[in-house]
Design a protein around this motif. Structure first.
Motif, PDB file in Angstrom:
ATOM      1  N   VAL A 136       0.852  -1.181   0.000  1.00 30.03           N
ATOM      2  CA  VAL A 136       0.000   0.000   0.000  1.00 30.03           C
ATOM      3  C   VAL A 136       0.891   1.235   0.000  1.00 30.03           C
ATOM      4  N   ILE A 138       0.824   5.343   0.100  1.00 25.25           N
ATOM      5  CA  ILE A 138      -0.066   6.446   0.446  1.00 25.25           C
ATOM      6  C   ILE A 138       0.669   7.764   0.273  1.00 25.25           C
ATOM      7  N   ARG A 148      -4.592   6.778  -1.233  1.00 27.05           N
ATOM      8  CA  ARG A 148      -4.091   5.405  -1.198  1.00 27.05           C
ATOM      9  C   ARG A 148      -3.991   4.805  -2.600  1.00 27.05           C
ATOM     10  N   THR A 150      -2.887   0.926  -4.106  1.00 27.90           N
ATOM     11  CA  THR A 150      -2.522  -0.445  -3.781  1.00 27.90           C
ATOM     12  C   THR A 150      -1.802  -1.059  -4.977  1.00 27.90           C
TER      13      THR A 150
END
Length: 156
Positions: A136, A138, A148, A150
């Motif tokens: 992840v 951010i 965010r 992914t």
């Protein structure tokens, strides 16, 4: 043949739903995938690579993220969440408060109780999130809002 393809698609789709939600703010993380046996985390501060630009407010793809960001070795911390009476999967692990475990650098030469709130206008990478197979990324913007992204590194 068509049945096999449909079955494979269904299995992949269902498997992707087995992972629990991960919530990240500038002050804490809740990882629904943590358990008594799987409860690790690694947080890396990132910086832009030389001559790169990236818009954290755009819908970035994983290639852009991986090609334009690199680890800032001044901030790489690892932790193993210890049991404190709360269920692992719903526990808030704070960055700016004591959690009943120590954070340490990947070199193992520094151990601290808190790493502090995540800085504004800064990128971070969260990995080693238990059985969660993704990384992840951010970005904490100037209003302290987390954006965010992914990334599935097994495809990369």
């Amino acid at each position: 043949m068509k049945k096999n393809i449909v079955l494979l698609i269904m299995i992949v789709s269902l498997t992707g739903c087995l992972w629990e939600k991960i919530e990240i703010t500038s002050d804490y993380i809740i990882n629904g995938n943590w358990s008594e046996h799987v409860n690790s985390i690694e947080i890396n501060k990132l910086r832009l690579k030389k001559d790169s630009t990236i818009n954290p407010f755009a819908n970035l793809n994983q290639a852009e993220i991986l090609e334009k960001l690199e680890d800032d070795t001044s901030f790489i911390f690892v932790g193993n969440v210890k049991y404190n009476g709360e269920k692992y999967s719903t526990r808030k692990v704070f960055f700016n408060k004591k959690n009943n475990f120590l954070w340490w650098t990947t070199k193992g030469d520094t151990q601290i109780e808190t790493i502090g709130s995540l800085q504004k206008n800064t990128w971070y990478k969260f990995s080693s999130l238990g059985n969660y197979p993704y990384i992840v990324y951010i970005y904490v913007d100037s209003a302290n809002k987390v954006h965010r992204f992914t990334v599935n590194q097994s495809n990369w």
